[in-house]
Design an enzyme around this catalytic site. Structure first.
Site, PDB file in Angstrom:
ATOM      1  N   HIS A   1      13.518  34.556  22.264  1.00 10.22           N
ATOM      2  CA  HIS A   1      14.702  33.695  22.225  1.00 10.22           C
ATOM      3  C   HIS A   1      14.536  32.584  21.199  1.00 10.22           C
ATOM      4  CE1 HIS A   1      15.019  35.726  26.116  1.00 10.22           C
ATOM      5  NE2 HIS A   1      16.326  35.560  26.007  1.00 10.22           N
TER       6      HIS A   1
ATOM      7  N   ASP B   1      17.271  36.247  20.812  1.00  6.56           N
ATOM      8  CA  ASP B   1      18.579  36.079  21.458  1.00  6.56           C
ATOM      9  C   ASP B   1      18.936  34.591  21.599  1.00  6.56           C
ATOM     10  OD1 ASP B   1      18.258  38.780  21.809  1.00  6.56           O
ATOM     11  OD2 ASP B   1      18.646  38.772  23.978  1.00  6.56           O
TER      12      ASP B   1
HETATM   13 ZN    ZN Z   1      21.053  35.813  26.071  1.00  6.91          ZN
END
Ligand code: ZN
Length: 613
Positions: A574, A419
């Site tokens: 991430h 993400d």
């Molecule tokens: Zn996010």
């Protein structure tokens, strides 16, 4: 579609089968002189030798009728048809059992019994990768023998889920007749599934036609040829070959009484033929209901021909198929029909001679193009491969390089998701993923200066997915319309940059985020669905966002602990600029997933959604 269907039926009528993974590769490495010289066959007719055990493969040579050849390997396809690997002149190729007479038919039905739970290896040496283990006391059919430089014999066997070599010291070998083989494999102590895929079938699938009238059977495919016999109106005949003349008229080669000859398409009715592929080793039933007696089982990934279908009162469709010479009904939920056997190339990926990326490349797909597959194969590593024709060449396509229609992965799957990118870390992640040959999912936001990275995510076969344009919770969760206004900006940017219009979404903070939980979230969860999006939360948190820069070891152990016994693991990571330790942890996470038996897949529109609630 209709033409394609007919072509598919004809191809099947000829012989379509799945090619085993290791067979061609290992066999190619074997010197013919090192193999037993007792294996002889004689050509019944002037028939072809093919590059792979299917008549749709390239023809590498032609046998001379009546001539004898030595064969060095035997392969039984999913349809039960045997193929022999021979050397004809300077060429090597596969010849169909229907074209040859094999000296001592029992020679090809060879059995061995495991003395212990010994290994099955990728090549004939214990230093090669172990692909499976035998079951002590279990019998297996072997299709090839190899004698190494040290005089030790190795046998090529198929065990559930794998094909490989077993060492002479681990087995008791005996040659047996077909009858004994059948008896052995049917031994009640053996697990019924163990030998199902290798069990030799009595006869290949045959095609039938019915005479409309007492029309002629001709010596050649033309009515000006000598009439060899007449059919009986209403009678059914088996045909062994189809010929299309220059005028587009089809002729079928049949045996009528003692005569063999050609009948014209205008004089007959052929049963509607089509193909289907077994999703798994599901049952074939005496009638179209699962409460009926189970006649036999299909082989996962094999192609079968169906001659009729039936829709029951419950609206469930059943197909009448022929499996290993036995006729019975299979349920539509257990099979993939021609219309469903479609995949789209995610990139200009290679098509391989056998189902492994170490095999020779025979063609290249066109990114975004659709192809049909005729069978599939799942290797020991649980990776699925599709047998398809690409640019006139038949070969194997790795499931990770394509998006298959309606395909739901039923094994243990892990999804690496990133993400908040792209950033400079994304490029490093893409290189690591390539190095390990796995695909991931990137839930991106808008960041300027990374146009090329967005494009790379797509061109390297990963899933580009939506997160938000701004990732600003105050903006996006202010109202439903604010959320979609922001999302539309990202969609328009991705469309113009990459050409993609993703429908896969992850809400910033997840679908139960604390910012919006009491506000807009319930409405958003339902409206994304009605707008055609699929949203994915996660069930394994790498905790790389639990602090500014979590340690590599914390990220790895969080993933390890989060996996538990999950069969579908969606892992949150991430690729924002600060997350350098996520990059560092990635190789070990991939290794860990593989060790735990996960197949690493990108999220696609057919991936079951994972929601917090
Ligand atoms: Zn996010």
């Amino acid at each position: 579609m209709k033409t394609a269907k007919i072509i598919a039926s004809l191809m099947l009528a000829i012989c379509i089968i799945a090619v085993p993974s290791v067979v061609s590769k290992n066999v190619a490495a074997i010197n013919a002189s090192q193999v037993s010289s007792e294996n002889k066959l004689t050509a019944k007719v002037e028939a072809g030798a093919y590059a792979a055990p299917t008549k749709t493969a390239a023809k590498s040579a032609t046998m001379t009728a009546g001539e004898s050849y030595e064969y060095i390997s035997v392969y039984t396809g999913g349809d039960g048809v045997k193929w022999y690997l021979v050397t004809v002149g300077n060429a090597r190729g596969w010849v169909c059992s229907s074209d040859v007479t094999v000296k001592g038919a029992a020679a090809s039905d060879k059995m061995l019994t495991a003395k212990s739970a010994a290994g099955v290896y990728a090549s004939p040496t214990k230093s090669s990768a172990k692909s499976a283990s035998m079951v002590s006391g279990e019998s297996y059919e072997y299709t090839s023998v190899y004698t190494g430089g040290d005089g030790v014999k190795w046998y090529l066997v198929a065990v559930p889920g794998a094909r490989g070599w077993v060492c002479q010291s681990d087995v008791t070998v005996r040659a047996s007749s077909s009858a004994e083989t059948t008896k052995t494999t049917a031994k009640p102590t053996a697990k019924p599934t163990t030998t199902a895929t290798t069990k030799p079938a009595v006869s290949a699938t045959k095609s039938t036609l019915t005479a409309k009238s007492a029309a002629g059977v001709y010596a050649g495919p033309t009515k000006s040829a000598a009439k060899a016999a007449s059919m009986t109106a209403g009678q059914s005949y088996e045909y062994t070959s189809v010929y299309t003349g220059g005028d587009g008229v089809k002729w079928y080669l049949v045996t009528v009484g003692n005569a063999r000859g050609w009948v014209c398409a205008s004089d007959i009715i052929t049963e509607q033929e089509s193909t289907l592929i077994a999703r798994s080793a599901e049952g074939v039933y005496a009638s179209p209901t699962k409460t009926a007696a189970k006649i036999t089982s299909m082989s996962a990934g094999a192609s079968y021909k169906y001659t009729s279908d039936y829709v029951g009162g419950d609206k469930v469709r059943w197909y009448l198929v022929s499996v290993g010479g036995k006729r019975g009904w299979v349920c539509s939920t257990d099979v993939i029909t021609y219309d469903e056997s479609v995949f789209t190339a995610k990139s200009a990926a290679a098509v391989y001679a056998s189902p492994t990326k170490s095999a020779a490349s025979v063609a290249t797909m066109t990114s975004g193009a659709e192809y049909h597959y005729s069978s599939f194969y799942v290797g020991g590593d649980k990776v699925k491969w599709y047998l398809a024709e690409v640019g006139g060449k038949k070969g194997w396509v790795c499931s990770s390089d394509v998006k298959a229609k309606g395909e739901v992965f039923s094994g243990k799957a892990a999804y690496l998701t990133f993400d908040d990118g792209p950033s400079a870390n994304t490029a490093k992640i893409l290189d690591i993923l390539d190095q390990y040959g796995v695909k991931a999912t990137f839930f991106v936001i808008y960041r300027s200066g990374y146009e090329n990275t967005y494009k790379q995510i797509v061109s390297r076969g990963h899933t580009l997915a939506l997160h938000s344009y701004s990732h600003n919770y105050d903006t996006i969760y202010k109202s439903e319309s604010a959320f979609y206004t922001d999302l539309a900006k990202l969609e328009s940017y991705l469309k113009s940059t990459t050409g993609e219009s993703p429908k896969i979404l992850r809400f910033p903070g997840g679908s139960n985020n604390t910012v919006s939980r009491r506000g807009v979230m319930p409405a958003l969860r339902s409206s994304v669905k009605s707008r055609g999006y699929l949203y994915y939360d996660w069930n394994v948190d790498s905790r790389d966002a639990s602090e500014y820069r979590a340690s590599e070891s914390k990220i790895i152990s969080s993933v390890r602990n989060g996996l538990g016994s999950k069969s579908q693991a969606v892992i949150l990571m991430h690729d924002a600029p600060a997350k350098t330790t996520t990059v560092d942890a990635l190789p070990e996470i991939i290794t860990l997933l593989k060790q735990k038996g996960y197949t690493i897949l990108p999220i696609t529109e057919s991936t079951p959604e994972v929601h917090f609630k």
